[in-house]
Design a protein around this motif. Structure first.
Motif, PDB file in Angstrom:
ATOM      1  N   LEU A 100       0.777  -1.147   0.128  1.00 21.59           N
ATOM      2  CA  LEU A 100      -0.011  -0.002   0.052  1.00 21.59           C
ATOM      3  C   LEU A 100       0.972   1.304   0.000  1.00 21.59           C
ATOM      4  O   LEU A 100       0.554   2.235  -0.610  1.00 21.59           O
ATOM      5  N   LEU A 101       1.899   1.276   0.848  1.00 17.90           N
ATOM      6  CA  LEU A 101       2.728   2.547   0.999  1.00 17.90           C
ATOM      7  C   LEU A 101       3.767   2.722  -0.012  1.00 17.90           C
ATOM      8  O   LEU A 101       4.067   3.755  -0.347  1.00 17.90           O
TER       9      LEU A 101
ATOM     10  N   ILE B 136      -3.088 -10.590 -11.062  1.00 17.21           N
ATOM     11  CA  ILE B 136      -2.361  -9.579 -10.935  1.00 17.21           C
ATOM     12  C   ILE B 136      -2.606  -8.361 -11.953  1.00 17.21           C
ATOM     13  O   ILE B 136      -2.505  -7.208 -11.572  1.00 17.21           O
ATOM     14  N   ALA B 137      -2.751  -8.836 -13.230  1.00 16.97           N
ATOM     15  CA  ALA B 137      -3.124  -7.941 -14.356  1.00 16.97           C
ATOM     16  C   ALA B 137      -4.364  -7.300 -13.972  1.00 16.97           C
ATOM     17  O   ALA B 137      -4.675  -6.157 -14.037  1.00 16.97           O
ATOM     18  N   TRP B 138      -5.291  -8.043 -13.263  1.00 16.20           N
ATOM     19  CA  TRP B 138      -6.427  -7.424 -13.053  1.00 16.20           C
ATOM     20  C   TRP B 138      -6.519  -6.475 -11.817  1.00 16.20           C
ATOM     21  O   TRP B 138      -7.150  -5.432 -11.838  1.00 16.20           O
ATOM     22  N   LEU B 139      -5.494  -6.761 -10.905  1.00 16.36           N
ATOM     23  CA  LEU B 139      -5.317  -6.095  -9.617  1.00 16.36           C
ATOM     24  C   LEU B 139      -4.782  -4.425 -10.271  1.00 16.36           C
ATOM     25  O   LEU B 139      -5.059  -3.547  -9.645  1.00 16.36           O
ATOM     26  N   LEU B 140      -3.588  -4.827 -11.207  1.00 21.11           N
ATOM     27  CA  LEU B 140      -3.298  -3.650 -11.614  1.00 21.11           C
ATOM     28  C   LEU B 140      -3.933  -2.763 -12.465  1.00 21.11           C
ATOM     29  O   LEU B 140      -3.513  -1.655 -12.833  1.00 21.11           O
ATOM     30  N   LYS B 141      -5.045  -2.991 -12.763  1.00 23.57           N
ATOM     31  CA  LYS B 141      -6.005  -2.191 -13.823  1.00 23.57           C
ATOM     32  C   LYS B 141      -6.403  -0.897 -13.412  1.00 23.57           C
ATOM     33  O   LYS B 141      -6.570  -0.061 -14.139  1.00 23.57           O
ATOM     34  N   SER B 142      -6.576  -1.029 -11.836  1.00 24.82           N
ATOM     35  CA  SER B 142      -7.089   0.422 -11.460  1.00 24.82           C
ATOM     36  C   SER B 142      -6.221   0.471 -10.120  1.00 24.82           C
ATOM     37  O   SER B 142      -6.095  -0.550  -9.157  1.00 24.82           O
ATOM     38  N   ASN B 143      -5.949   1.639  -9.299  1.00 26.48           N
ATOM     39  CA  ASN B 143      -5.460   1.866  -8.340  1.00 26.48           C
ATOM     40  C   ASN B 143      -6.541   1.368  -7.113  1.00 26.48           C
ATOM     41  O   ASN B 143      -5.977   1.038  -5.924  1.00 26.48           O
ATOM     42  N   ALA B 144      -7.855   1.346  -7.103  1.00 26.37           N
ATOM     43  CA  ALA B 144      -8.636   1.201  -6.306  1.00 26.37           C
ATOM     44  C   ALA B 144      -8.727  -0.233  -6.099  1.00 26.37           C
ATOM     45  O   ALA B 144      -8.903  -0.713  -4.804  1.00 26.37           O
ATOM     46  N   ARG B 145      -8.341  -1.328  -7.003  1.00 28.91           N
ATOM     47  CA  ARG B 145      -8.371  -2.585  -6.772  1.00 28.91           C
ATOM     48  C   ARG B 145      -6.987  -2.985  -5.929  1.00 28.91           C
ATOM     49  O   ARG B 145      -7.292  -3.494  -5.066  1.00 28.91           O
ATOM     50  N   TRP B 146      -6.122  -2.231  -6.325  1.00 25.38           N
ATOM     51  CA  TRP B 146      -4.781  -2.671  -5.618  1.00 25.38           C
ATOM     52  C   TRP B 146      -4.877  -2.233  -4.307  1.00 25.38           C
ATOM     53  O   TRP B 146      -4.661  -2.927  -3.259  1.00 25.38           O
ATOM     54  N   THR B 147      -5.383  -1.063  -4.208  1.00 25.53           N
ATOM     55  CA  THR B 147      -5.615  -0.454  -2.687  1.00 25.53           C
ATOM     56  C   THR B 147      -6.484  -1.198  -1.815  1.00 25.53           C
ATOM     57  O   THR B 147      -6.254  -1.615  -0.597  1.00 25.53           O
ATOM     58  N   ALA B 148      -7.817  -1.672  -2.607  1.00 23.52           N
ATOM     59  CA  ALA B 148      -8.487  -2.746  -1.751  1.00 23.52           C
ATOM     60  C   ALA B 148      -8.283  -4.016  -1.309  1.00 23.52           C
ATOM     61  O   ALA B 148      -8.273  -4.493  -0.206  1.00 23.52           O
ATOM     62  N   ALA B 149      -7.133  -4.603  -2.260  1.00 25.43           N
ATOM     63  CA  ALA B 149      -6.613  -5.744  -1.846  1.00 25.43           C
ATOM     64  C   ALA B 149      -5.521  -5.571  -0.821  1.00 25.43           C
ATOM     65  O   ALA B 149      -5.507  -6.332   0.232  1.00 25.43           O
ATOM     66  N   CYS B 150      -4.866  -4.447  -0.709  1.00 26.68           N
ATOM     67  CA  CYS B 150      -3.733  -4.188   0.208  1.00 26.68           C
ATOM     68  C   CYS B 150      -4.526  -3.987   1.611  1.00 26.68           C
ATOM     69  O   CYS B 150      -4.099  -4.453   2.516  1.00 26.68           O
ATOM     70  N   ILE B 151      -5.576  -3.155   1.478  1.00 25.47           N
ATOM     71  CA  ILE B 151      -6.542  -2.980   2.895  1.00 25.47           C
ATOM     72  C   ILE B 151      -6.907  -4.254   3.264  1.00 25.47           C
ATOM     73  O   ILE B 151      -7.072  -4.638   4.412  1.00 25.47           O
ATOM     74  N   ALA B 152      -7.413  -5.177   2.195  1.00 24.98           N
ATOM     75  CA  ALA B 152      -8.011  -6.530   2.841  1.00 24.98           C
ATOM     76  C   ALA B 152      -6.965  -7.154   3.556  1.00 24.98           C
ATOM     77  O   ALA B 152      -7.219  -7.958   4.674  1.00 24.98           O
ATOM     78  N   GLY B 153      -5.651  -7.498   2.949  1.00 27.64           N
ATOM     79  CA  GLY B 153      -4.494  -7.910   3.625  1.00 27.64           C
ATOM     80  C   GLY B 153      -4.131  -7.399   5.003  1.00 27.64           C
ATOM     81  O   GLY B 153      -4.069  -8.179   5.871  1.00 27.64           O
TER      82      GLY B 153
ATOM     83  N   GLU C   7       6.511   0.712  -6.512  1.00 24.44           N
ATOM     84  CA  GLU C   7       7.596  -0.519  -6.680  1.00 24.44           C
ATOM     85  C   GLU C   7       6.726  -1.896  -6.616  1.00 24.44           C
ATOM     86  O   GLU C   7       7.100  -2.909  -7.180  1.00 24.44           O
ATOM     87  N   ALA C   8       5.928  -2.019  -5.464  1.00 26.27           N
ATOM     88  CA  ALA C   8       5.069  -3.387  -5.358  1.00 26.27           C
ATOM     89  C   ALA C   8       4.295  -3.604  -6.673  1.00 26.27           C
ATOM     90  O   ALA C   8       4.299  -4.805  -7.087  1.00 26.27           O
ATOM     91  N   LYS C   9       3.859  -2.564  -7.713  1.00 27.14           N
ATOM     92  CA  LYS C   9       3.343  -3.044  -8.572  1.00 27.14           C
ATOM     93  C   LYS C   9       4.276  -3.512  -9.572  1.00 27.14           C
ATOM     94  O   LYS C   9       3.908  -4.612 -10.263  1.00 27.14           O
ATOM     95  N   GLY C  10       5.293  -3.004  -9.734  1.00 31.84           N
ATOM     96  CA  GLY C  10       6.303  -3.355 -10.733  1.00 31.84           C
ATOM     97  C   GLY C  10       6.918  -4.846 -10.389  1.00 31.84           C
ATOM     98  O   GLY C  10       7.109  -5.633 -11.202  1.00 31.84           O
ATOM     99  N   TRP C  11       7.142  -5.012  -9.186  1.00 32.97           N
ATOM    100  CA  TRP C  11       7.609  -6.312  -8.648  1.00 32.97           C
ATOM    101  C   TRP C  11       6.404  -7.460  -8.829  1.00 32.97           C
ATOM    102  O   TRP C  11       6.662  -8.326  -9.498  1.00 32.97           O
ATOM    103  N   ALA C  12       5.326  -7.122  -8.704  1.00 31.96           N
ATOM    104  CA  ALA C  12       4.285  -8.054  -8.882  1.00 31.96           C
ATOM    105  C   ALA C  12       3.997  -8.450 -10.263  1.00 31.96           C
ATOM    106  O   ALA C  12       3.906  -9.467 -10.670  1.00 31.96           O
ATOM    107  N   ARG C  13       4.049  -7.395 -10.992  1.00 33.36           N
ATOM    108  CA  ARG C  13       3.895  -7.454 -12.626  1.00 33.36           C
ATOM    109  C   ARG C  13       5.049  -8.488 -13.239  1.00 33.36           C
ATOM    110  O   ARG C  13       4.781  -9.342 -14.022  1.00 33.36           O
TER     111      ARG C  13
END
Length: 187
Positions: free
Chosen positions: A26-27, A151-168, A31-37
């Protein structure tokens, strides 16, 4: 019992790991998105994770009670490194995802062992998480492109990435709270 971990200790370790990993995601999202991709096709991560899974599986075969298959211990100890070599040689496509799936089949064992026959109802958080890892691990070994697509689905929008991080983060915090308040230390 192979691991002999306390439920409280397992809760603290798993909760802290989930909390820290998702907080970093989240923070440090860029960098995390690049690594995940890059992760699904990473040969280095694949070899590292496969090495860890191989060592862990070899240790389990060498030390655990195999029951009626005890006479198969030596062939199994030979089979584990041979399987690792064959995976490296012939299954190098999405090797990091497959190796992560293997680890997700090994990781639930200490969680489930720590929660075995414990009276705390909140232990079911760890049990559900462990069985979720098992199911996901089987899919990632057999169909590794699913993680790439997720990963591609999560990276399509910042809201999805943020929601996944907050859920974790919420899941990790819930496990930490349960470990601190409800899991009694074993003596």
């Amino acid at each position: 019992m192979i691991y002999n971990f306390d439920l409280r200790t397992v809760g603290f370790v798993v909760g802290a790991a989930l909390l820290v990993l998702h907080l970093v995601g989240l923070l440090h999202a860029k960098e995390a998105k690049g690594w995940a991709r890059a992760f699904p096709r990473s040969k280095v991560m694949g070899m590292l994770l496969l090495g860890i899974a191989t060592l862990w599986a070899f240790w389990l075969v060498a030390t655990m009670d195999l029951g009626e298959f005890t006479n198969m211990r030596t062939p199994l100890k030979i089979l584990v490194p041979v399987a690792c070599y064959l995976c490296l040689q012939y299954v190098d496509d999405f090797l990091s995802v497959r190796a992560l799936g293997m680890l997700m089949l090994l990781l639930p064992d200490p969680l489930l062992e720590a929660a075995w026959l414990r009276p705390e109802e909140s232990r079911k958080l760890l049990v559900v998480l462990a069985y979720g890892w098992i199911v996901v691990g089987m899919f990632w070994i057999g169909m590794p492109y699913l993680l790439r697509d997720l990963i591609a689905w999560l990276l399509k929008s910042n809201a999805r990435w943020t929601a996944a991080c907050i859920a974790g983060i919420v899941c990790g915090a819930a496990i930490l709270i349960c470990a601190a308040l409800f899991y009694q230390p074993q003596f």
